[in-house]
Design an enzyme around this catalytic site. Sequence first.
Site, short mmCIF file in Angstrom:
data_model
loop_
_atom_site.label_atom_id
_atom_site.label_comp_id
_atom_site.label_asym_id
_atom_site.label_seq_id
_atom_site.Cartn_x
_atom_site.Cartn_y
_atom_site.Cartn_z
N ASP A 86 0.89 -1.15 0.00
CA ASP A 86 0.00 0.00 0.00
C ASP A 86 0.93 1.21 0.00
OD1 ASP A 86 0.83 0.36 2.67
OD2 ASP A 86 -1.13 -0.08 3.52
N CYS A 87 0.38 2.42 -0.01
CA CYS A 87 1.24 3.60 -0.20
C CYS A 87 2.26 3.77 0.91
CB CYS A 87 0.40 4.87 -0.35
SG CYS A 87 -0.56 5.34 1.10
N SER A 88 1.83 3.70 2.16
CA SER A 88 2.77 3.92 3.27
C SER A 88 3.70 2.74 3.46
CB SER A 88 2.01 4.22 4.56
OG SER A 88 1.12 3.17 4.87
N HIS A 139 -2.67 9.65 1.82
CA HIS A 139 -1.87 9.00 0.78
C HIS A 139 -0.47 9.63 0.75
CE1 HIS A 139 -1.24 6.57 -2.78
NE2 HIS A 139 -0.73 7.63 -3.40
N HIS A 151 4.62 5.98 -6.29
CA HIS A 151 3.74 5.54 -5.20
C HIS A 151 3.01 4.26 -5.58
CE1 HIS A 151 -0.19 7.36 -6.92
NE2 HIS A 151 0.72 7.37 -7.86
#
Length: 194
Positions: A86-88, A139, A151
């Site tokens: 996921d993004c993080s 995000h 990303h």
Amino acid sequence: MSKWLCILILACATAAHAAPQGTNSDDMDPLLADKGLLTRLEDVSHKVADKAQTVAGRAGDLVVNAMGFLGVPYKRGGNSAETGFDCSGFVRAIYQQTVGLVLPRRADQQAASTQVIDKKELQPGDLVFFNTMRRTFSHVGIYVGDGKFIHSPRSGSEVRVEDMRQSYWQRRFDGARRVTPAAGTQVGQMDDIK
């Protein structure tokens, strides 16, 4: 380390306040050296500068490493190339692998632990945040230069590079942040935390 820095600052402030008029900084050096404070200050100063240079100096490595994950699928809660990102999780994995710095897990936590910078100051390796879920810092991506960032966007998609100047991203831009050594935990320090 911060305890020593606070003690040193307090000692310097006390000595400066108690110093008679006309005393210059050259008179302070022998006093600080006599108390062993000058050496400690220099040690702390060098350690902080070295860590900051490690993060800043590895910006190119961060971007190159991140580009190596183009095409890895998005997975909610994912934090590895094997499972998806996921993004993080993507940002966290890149910083851990490249710089050895473990950032917080969520995008909002990453925003809170990093240094606020102006959008005009963005450099490769800095973090860019967006409001994509009707909440701030929902995000995150890594700035790669020339108005672009990398990303892991959303379910059904893959790690990719996008242009921040596209209207979608412009409308949702929440801010830019710079990762400093204080933003996370060094990988070698993880054993101390457990």
